[in-house]
Design a protein around this motif. Structure first.
Motif, PDB file in Angstrom:
ATOM      1  N   VAL A  31      11.009 -75.693  49.794  1.00  9.45           N
ATOM      2  CA  VAL A  31      10.939 -74.946  48.529  1.00  9.45           C
ATOM      3  C   VAL A  31      10.863 -73.443  48.793  1.00  9.45           C
ATOM      4  CG1 VAL A  31       9.618 -74.565  46.416  1.00  9.45           C
ATOM      5  CG2 VAL A  31       9.869 -76.888  47.321  1.00  9.45           C
ATOM      6  N   ALA A  32      10.109 -73.042  49.814  1.00 15.01           N
ATOM      7  CA  ALA A  32       9.973 -71.621  50.131  1.00 15.01           C
ATOM      8  C   ALA A  32      11.316 -70.998  50.513  1.00 15.01           C
ATOM      9  CB  ALA A  32       8.961 -71.428  51.257  1.00 15.01           C
ATOM     10  N   VAL A  33      12.127 -71.715  51.308  1.00 18.03           N
ATOM     11  CA  VAL A  33      13.423 -71.192  51.734  1.00 18.03           C
ATOM     12  C   VAL A  33      14.397 -71.113  50.560  1.00 18.03           C
ATOM     13  CG1 VAL A  33      15.458 -71.649  53.154  1.00 18.03           C
ATOM     14  CG2 VAL A  33      13.178 -71.875  54.134  1.00 18.03           C
ATOM     15  N   ILE A  34      14.399 -72.123  49.711  1.00 19.08           N
ATOM     16  CA  ILE A  34      15.262 -72.103  48.527  1.00 19.08           C
ATOM     17  C   ILE A  34      14.927 -70.900  47.648  1.00 19.08           C
ATOM     18  CG2 ILE A  34      15.810 -73.295  46.362  1.00 19.08           C
ATOM     19  CD1 ILE A  34      15.502 -75.937  47.887  1.00 19.08           C
ATOM     20  N   LEU A  35      13.643 -70.630  47.486  1.00 16.11           N
ATOM     21  CA  LEU A  35      13.225 -69.468  46.695  1.00 16.11           C
ATOM     22  C   LEU A  35      13.659 -68.154  47.349  1.00 16.11           C
ATOM     23  CD1 LEU A  35       9.605 -70.515  45.570  1.00 16.11           C
ATOM     24  CD2 LEU A  35      11.691 -70.478  44.180  1.00 16.11           C
ATOM     25  N   GLY A  47       5.126 -69.778  51.338  1.00 11.01           N
ATOM     26  CA  GLY A  47       5.281 -69.783  52.785  1.00 11.01           C
ATOM     27  C   GLY A  47       3.956 -69.745  53.531  1.00 11.01           C
ATOM     28  N   LEU A  48       2.929 -69.152  52.935  1.00  6.31           N
ATOM     29  CA  LEU A  48       1.612 -69.104  53.561  1.00  6.31           C
ATOM     30  C   LEU A  48       1.051 -70.510  53.782  1.00  6.31           C
ATOM     31  CD1 LEU A  48      -0.040 -66.127  51.621  1.00  6.31           C
ATOM     32  CD2 LEU A  48       0.659 -66.153  54.026  1.00  6.31           C
ATOM     33  N   PHE A 198      18.210 -76.739  56.071  1.00  2.79           N
ATOM     34  CA  PHE A 198      18.074 -75.289  56.218  1.00  2.79           C
ATOM     35  C   PHE A 198      19.375 -74.655  56.714  1.00  2.79           C
ATOM     36  CE2 PHE A 198      13.170 -74.981  56.892  1.00  2.79           C
ATOM     37  CZ  PHE A 198      12.989 -75.140  55.521  1.00  2.79           C
ATOM     38  N   CYS A 199      20.119 -75.395  57.573  1.00  8.21           N
ATOM     39  CA  CYS A 199      21.402 -74.880  58.059  1.00  8.21           C
ATOM     40  C   CYS A 199      22.347 -74.610  56.890  1.00  8.21           C
ATOM     41  CB  CYS A 199      22.052 -75.877  59.018  1.00  8.21           C
ATOM     42  SG  CYS A 199      21.245 -76.008  60.631  1.00  8.21           S
ATOM     43  N   VAL A 200      22.388 -75.545  55.971  1.00  7.67           N
ATOM     44  CA  VAL A 200      23.250 -75.406  54.788  1.00  7.67           C
ATOM     45  C   VAL A 200      22.751 -74.264  53.910  1.00  7.67           C
ATOM     46  CG1 VAL A 200      24.135 -76.556  52.725  1.00  7.67           C
ATOM     47  CG2 VAL A 200      23.814 -77.862  54.851  1.00  7.67           C
ATOM     48  N   ILE A 201      21.438 -74.202  53.724  1.00  7.34           N
ATOM     49  CA  ILE A 201      20.852 -73.155  52.883  1.00  7.34           C
ATOM     50  C   ILE A 201      21.081 -71.775  53.500  1.00  7.34           C
ATOM     51  CG2 ILE A 201      18.680 -72.217  51.971  1.00  7.34           C
ATOM     52  CD1 ILE A 201      17.648 -75.076  51.746  1.00  7.34           C
ATOM     53  N   ALA A 202      20.935 -71.678  54.834  1.00  9.22           N
ATOM     54  CA  ALA A 202      21.140 -70.398  55.512  1.00  9.22           C
ATOM     55  C   ALA A 202      22.583 -69.926  55.360  1.00  9.22           C
ATOM     56  CB  ALA A 202      20.786 -70.521  56.992  1.00  9.22           C
TER      57      ALA A 202
END
Length: 216
Positions: A31-35, A47-48, A198-202
């Protein structure tokens, strides 16, 4: 019941056992990476929680460079929130938050070279960690150089993300690809799947931020 014990199983799916710790570390990280991709400043706050859970998990599966990295992430999540939320006037976008920018080729080359040198130094240290401090680290470091590469490049990528540089997402793509393999081998399958996502999101983040940068 110890929530923070990696052996405390939450559920089992298709023969893969999932601990409470791994599940919630995965969920908060995703969720943190999507945000982050959506330029949502609250990604840093979520992220904390993620880094605290990840720190505990990495200690238990002997990925020590990754474990130490979480201390850095805890600090930079606080800095990142402040940088995005309260930018200098000349760096603000229409929403009065930090705008996207890009590195020069020279800057990117310098970052990459320093990153590789630091990877070698940290990898050598991690390789000998169980001998240097056997009371604290009873088992040898798993994938010392590979783990050190993802650790160092994660540090660089985080600094770039704090400054909203497009290149941050290309660095994250390299880190996520290698991490997917490491976590799969270390039998934290859901976390491995998370990094595959995460690879796809990045990749999406790199493309999306490049488009936004060109609009400025």
């Amino acid at each position: 019941m110890d929530f923070f014990d990696i052996n405390n199983i939450f559920f089992e799916l298709l023969g893969v056992k999932m601990s409470y710790l791994e599940f919630y570390a995965t969920l908060t990280g995703l969720v943190a990476v999507i945000l982050s991709v959506r330029e949502n400043v609250w990604s840093w706050i979520l992220g904390l929680l993620n880094v605290v859970l990840a720190f505990i998990m990495f200690y238990q599966i002997q990925l020590y460079p990754d474990m130490f990295l979480q201390i850095f992430f805890f600090i930079t999540n606080i800095i990142g929130f402040w940088q995005w939320k309260f930018p200098k006037e000349q760096e603000a976008n229409l929403h009065n938050e930090l705008k996207i920018s890009q590195l020069s080729l020279k800057q990117f080359a310098i970052y990459s070279l320093i990153g590789l040198v630091c990877t070698y130094l940290l990898g050598t240290f991690a390789k000998n960690l169980s001998e240097l401090m056997p009371a604290l680290f009873s088992k040898p470091s798993a994938f010392p150089y590979m783990d050190s590469f993802t650790t160092i490049m994660s540090i660089f990528a985080t600094f770039l993300l704090i400054r909203k540089k497009v290149e941050a997402w290309w660095m994250w793509l390299a880190v996520d690809f290698i991490s997917t393999y490491m976590y799969f081998v270390k039998d934290v399958k859901l976390y491995s799947l998370l990094y595959a996502v995460f690879c796809v999101i990045a990749l999406f983040g790199a493309i999306n931020w490049t488009k936004e940068y060109r609009k400025l």
